[in-house]
Design an enzyme around this catalytic site. Structure first.
Site, short mmCIF file in Angstrom:
data_model
loop_
_atom_site.label_atom_id
_atom_site.label_comp_id
_atom_site.label_asym_id
_atom_site.label_seq_id
_atom_site.Cartn_x
_atom_site.Cartn_y
_atom_site.Cartn_z
CG MET A 16 -2.14 -0.94 1.07
SD MET A 16 -3.25 -0.49 -0.30
CE MET A 16 -2.87 -1.77 -1.49
CB SER A 134 5.02 2.78 -17.67
OG SER A 134 5.56 4.08 -17.82
CE LYS A 189 7.69 0.74 -16.63
NZ LYS A 189 8.60 1.02 -15.62
CG HIS A 192 8.57 2.34 -20.93
ND1 HIS A 192 8.97 2.92 -19.74
CD2 HIS A 192 7.57 3.13 -21.40
CE1 HIS A 192 8.24 3.99 -19.51
NE2 HIS A 192 7.37 4.14 -20.50
CG ASN A 193 11.75 2.03 -17.01
OD1 ASN A 193 10.62 2.11 -17.48
ND2 ASN A 193 11.96 1.99 -15.71
CD GLU A 196 11.35 6.63 -17.59
OE1 GLU A 196 10.31 5.99 -17.76
OE2 GLU A 196 11.91 6.71 -16.49
NE ARG A 294 19.03 8.90 -16.01
CZ ARG A 294 17.80 8.56 -15.63
NH1 ARG A 294 17.60 7.96 -14.47
NH2 ARG A 294 16.77 8.80 -16.40
#
Ligand code: 6PG
Length: 483
Positions: A16, A134, A189, A192-193, A196, A294
């Protein structure tokens, strides 16, 4: 555990934290009954106190209670921190589940972990569905892009639920589809990153060039990005770039961008993309440069230690800022297309390697809305792959070949300027080098082959004859045809 009479939840979410609770709320907003559980029950109580009235939730304080509240086949979606946490929950859940039930992992797990977990749970006839999600916190709540792998059978009952809560593309199609077995969803995914990372780096370079090379202020740049967002570059990342650049720090009243430490963090998905690309032998140079950029930004000892020691131009201002900005826009668009082309090559190669057979039109279609790399031109990419899934590269599609060809002169002017002005553009220059590499008739790889044969008898092939050859470099330099 046999189905209890209280089993009324369509799906359950474990974890949660913000992503998990937002996704649970999204399920509830779409009319599903959602079981919710968190290791520390207070989090579940807080979530229910705050959002319980938004839909039909079944809060559980133990995993037994949680599993007992799920309708069969049970669907338990893990939204926990990827890694050990995932394995711990799986171990606890496993004895409570029955054949046909499913565990859906919505975290950013490494695809090879997903493959292992899927195989291990298959032994118990439990479906493990590694699923990319995502869109960040807001996407989870209002409609993420969802990239599920796992068995076809699991998708039959899970798919409609995921599709209901997923983002909808401009043509109304849900941004969720079954991508392939076991790790296919998490692989897509991950790429995808990677894209990104590349996209963000390229936007960063465009910003840097305009700021340092044309002396433009952040607010002016915010307007430029906002204008770009009305055209071909229309995308979520361009949109938020304008927001970030237009923001003023409330404390210092300085542009926000100037008060942020220039060291980019990463949680690892970009690095995984590059590692996998190295294994698959796919040149994803744009993603690799973005990941290394980075690392360079946050390689503090080197940056600090070399300050003032390395010479070079500091800035050089362009004479024609308007043309320069348009050149950058074109270079950015072309470099972005290269990043996507490389990412799709990697997905295709992985599909072959791992037996996933991913239809490239699917990831493109799923990325049209909800996710971080959503962009207008993904409609065109989707159309290209749908029309011809066997194209050797995205760049082979006439519409994309035209764009990169037409951008070529601007692209070169931008990279040349950056090199002369001493502004690092690893993303733009790697993309341009890839473009030039692909269009070169002859590459110096012939020389590399000659060197390899010279020092290690690694052999070479000839342009004018079939077979494999070796030259007797240390002897009479005659050529030997190998079998
Ligand atoms: C998304 C994002 C999301 C997250 C990543 C990247 O698709 O919603 O990609 O998964 O932002 O964790 O984070 P890093 O930049 O920290 O690697």
């Amino acid at each position: 555990m046999s189905e209890s009479t209280n089993a009324r939840a369509d799906i359950g979410v474990i974890g949660m934290a913000v992503m998990g609770s937002n996704l649970a709320r999204n399920f509830a907003h779409h009319g599903f009954t959602v079981a919710v559980y968190n290791r520390s029950p207070q989090r579940t109580r807080d979530m229910i106190a705050e959002h319980g009235s938004e839909g039909d939730f079944v809060p559980a304080e133990t995993l037994e209670e949680f599993v007992g509240s799920l309708k069969r086949p049970r669907k338990a979606m893990l939204m926990v921190k990827a890694g050990r946490g995932t394995d711990a929950v799986i171990e606890e859940l496993k004895p409570l589940l029955e054949p046909g039930d499913m565990i859906i992992d919505g975290g950013n797990a490494h695809f090879s972990d997903t493959m292992e977990r899927e195989a291990a749970l298959r032994e118990h006839d439990i479906h493990f569905v590694g699923t990319g999600v995502s869109g960040g916190e807001e996407g989870a709540l209002k409609g993420p892009s969802i990239m599920p792998g796992g068995s076809v059978e699991s998708y039959e009952s899970l798919g409609p639920i995921l599709e209901a809560v997923a983002a909808k593309a401009p043509d109304g199609t849900p941004c969720c589809a079954h991508l392939g077995p076991d790790g296919a969803g998490h692989f897509v995914k991950m790429v995808h990153n990677g894209i990104e990372y590349s996209d963000m780096q390229l936007i960063g370079e465009a910003y840097d060039l305009m700021r340092r090379g044309a002396g433009m202020e952040p607010t002016e740049l915010a307007d430029i990005f906002s204008e770009w967002n009305q055209g071909e570059l229309d995308s979520y990342l361009i949109e938020i770039t304008s927001e970030v650049l237009g923001h003023t720090d409330p404390v210092t009243k300085q542009p926000f961008i100037d008060i942020v430490v220039d060291q980019a963090g990463q949680k690892g998905t970009g690095r995984w993309t590059v590692q996998s690309a190295l294994d698959l032998g796919v040149p994803v140079t744009g993603i690799a440069e973005a990941t290394f950029a980075r690392a360079l930004s946050s390689g503090v000892p080197q940056r600090e230690g070399l300050k003032g020691l390395l010479d070079g131009p500091n800035t050089q201002t362009v004479d024609t800022p308007k043309e320069f900005v348009e050149d950058i826009r074109q270079a950015l668009y072309a470099s972005k297309i290269v990043a996507y082309a490389q990412g799709f090559d990697q997905i295709r190669a992985a599909g072959k390697e791992y037996g996933w057979d991913i239809d490239l039109g699917l990831p493109a279609a799923l990325w049209r809305a909800g996710c971080i790399i959503r962009a207008k031109f993904l409609d065109d990419i989707t159309a290209v792959w749908k029309a011809d899934p066997n194209l050797p590269s995205l760049l082979a599609a006439p519409r994309f070949a035209d764009i990169v060809n037409q951008a070529s002169e601007s692209w070169r002017r931008v990279v040349a300027f950056a090199v002369t002005a001493g502004i690092p553009v690893p993303g733009f220059s790697a993309a341009l080098a890839y473009f030039d590499g692909l269009r070169s008739n002859r590459l110096p790889a012939a020389l590399v082959q000659g060197q390899r044969d010279f020092f290690g008898a690694h052999t070479y092939r000839r342009v004018d004859a079939e077979g494999v050859f070796h030259t007797d470099w240390s002897g009479d330099r005659s050529e030997i045809k190998m079998d």
